[in-house]
Write a protein that holds these residues in place. Structure first.
Motif, short mmCIF file in Angstrom:
data_model
loop_
_atom_site.label_atom_id
_atom_site.label_comp_id
_atom_site.label_asym_id
_atom_site.label_seq_id
_atom_site.Cartn_x
_atom_site.Cartn_y
_atom_site.Cartn_z
N ARG A 114 -17.73 4.28 1.18
CA ARG A 114 -17.04 4.22 2.46
C ARG A 114 -17.52 2.99 3.22
O ARG A 114 -18.71 2.71 3.27
CB ARG A 114 -17.30 5.48 3.28
N GLY A 158 -5.45 0.92 8.03
CA GLY A 158 -6.40 0.36 7.09
C GLY A 158 -6.89 -1.03 7.37
O GLY A 158 -7.62 -1.59 6.58
N LEU A 178 -13.66 -4.88 3.81
CA LEU A 178 -13.17 -4.91 2.43
C LEU A 178 -12.56 -6.28 2.12
O LEU A 178 -11.71 -6.77 2.86
CB LEU A 178 -12.13 -3.82 2.22
N TYR A 186 -7.92 3.24 -3.40
CA TYR A 186 -8.18 2.83 -2.02
C TYR A 186 -7.44 3.74 -1.06
O TYR A 186 -6.24 3.97 -1.21
CB TYR A 186 -7.73 1.38 -1.84
N ASP A 187 -8.16 4.28 -0.08
CA ASP A 187 -7.54 5.16 0.91
C ASP A 187 -8.28 5.01 2.23
O ASP A 187 -9.32 4.36 2.32
CB ASP A 187 -7.57 6.61 0.43
N ILE A 188 -7.74 5.64 3.28
CA ILE A 188 -8.32 5.60 4.62
C ILE A 188 -8.59 7.04 5.06
O ILE A 188 -7.77 7.93 4.87
CB ILE A 188 -7.36 4.93 5.62
N ASN A 236 0.84 -1.19 0.00
CA ASN A 236 0.00 0.00 0.00
C ASN A 236 0.88 1.24 0.00
O ASN A 236 1.74 1.39 0.86
CB ASN A 236 -0.91 -0.01 1.24
N SER A 242 -3.19 4.56 4.93
CA SER A 242 -3.82 3.29 4.62
C SER A 242 -3.04 2.14 5.25
O SER A 242 -3.62 1.15 5.70
CB SER A 242 -3.90 3.09 3.10
N ALA A 301 -12.53 2.91 5.39
CA ALA A 301 -11.94 2.75 4.06
C ALA A 301 -12.75 3.56 3.05
O ALA A 301 -13.98 3.56 3.10
CB ALA A 301 -11.91 1.28 3.67
N THR A 331 -13.09 -0.76 7.62
CA THR A 331 -11.85 -1.24 7.00
C THR A 331 -11.78 -2.76 6.93
O THR A 331 -11.24 -3.32 5.98
CB THR A 331 -10.64 -0.71 7.78
#
Length: 248
Positions: free
Chosen positions: A176, A142, A182, A191-193, A133, A138, A212, A179
């Motif tokens: 959203r 994440g 997923l 993909y991000d946090i 990542n 993340s 997420a 986490t």
């Protein structure tokens, strides 16, 4: 390497397994210990690596296998091959209650990224690799960590996840989710946090400090019951660590 074309059926509901039908000389690869049963005529061999690159030397296989060890997976993978004329079946089961999801990699841009313990088995020719990542947030927050698994190829791959699994199609929208819920996402998904907004929501909302965020164009697979959540509930009620031992 072009993947073998395999037929399959998903058996069961809450605790599923996948039965794969192999023609002569067809092969399926799987995580060590995932096999449930196999018919006479199928040979299995434990090998270092996924067999996707037939020209790969020993050091290349060792490096690929070493990267898999970082994810907590076995150094080796098991190859199941039908050595007789006619069709033979081999079945694989997930290690905890949930669902098995078939993914045709040819329909997802020949690549998907999944949580590191989601891969169950795939047609020979599928490359099983790790993906780091790139975002610091993340990685730390994440749930999936810095390391995810990347599956590449043009054949069928099978993932397993907890509870019920749904596939959401994104066409430029943002999604959203918790986490841990997923399972996987296809190419074209970013993909991000992000941190939960508001102190009350953060500490008393029950959804955790981070969520997420997935956006772009592609598919996202979501599980209803992450194994970590199930394990937490079991430990919470275990008598040996303070839970109730009262009968029902």
């Amino acid at each position: 390497m072009r993947s073998d074309e395999i037929d399959y059926q998903i058996i069961g509901h809450a605790m599923q397994m996948v039965e794969i039908e192999l023609d002569q000389d067809e092969t399926v690869i799987a995580e060590a210990g995932a096999m449930n049963y196999m018919e006479d005529g199928i040979d299995f061999e434990t090998k270092m690596g996924d067999g996707s690159d037939v020209n790969q030397g020993f050091m290349g296989k060792l490096f690929s296998a070493g990267k898999r060890m970082i994810t907590g997976e076995s150094l080796f993978m098991t190859h199941f091959t039908n050595r007789v004329k006619g069709k033979r079946c081999v079945a694989f089961a997930a290690p905890f209650p949930g669902s098995i999801i078939p993914v045709n990699l040819a329909e997802t841009g020949n690549e998907i990224t999944c949580q590191k313990d989601a891969f169950l088995c795939a047609a020979l020719g599928t490359k099983v690799d790790i993906a780091f990542n790139r975002r610091l947030g993340s990685g730390f927050f994440g749930g999936e960590g810095f390391i995810l698994e990347r599956l590449q190829g043009d054949g069928l791959a099978f993932l397993h996840a907890g509870g019920t699994v749904i596939e959401k199609k994104l066409n430029g929208e943002t999604l959203r989710l918790d986490t841990g819920c997923l399972v996987a996402f296809s190419q074209g998904i970013d993909y991000d946090i992000e941190m939960t907004r508001g102190l009350k929501s953060m500490f008393f909302g029950g959804e955790g400090l981070f969520m997420a965020t997935l956006s772009g164009h592609g598919s996202v697979w979501i599980q209803s019951l992450p194994f970590s959540r199930l394990a937490d509930r079991i430990l919470e009620h275990a008598p040996s660590i303070g839970g109730s031992n009262k009968g029902e």
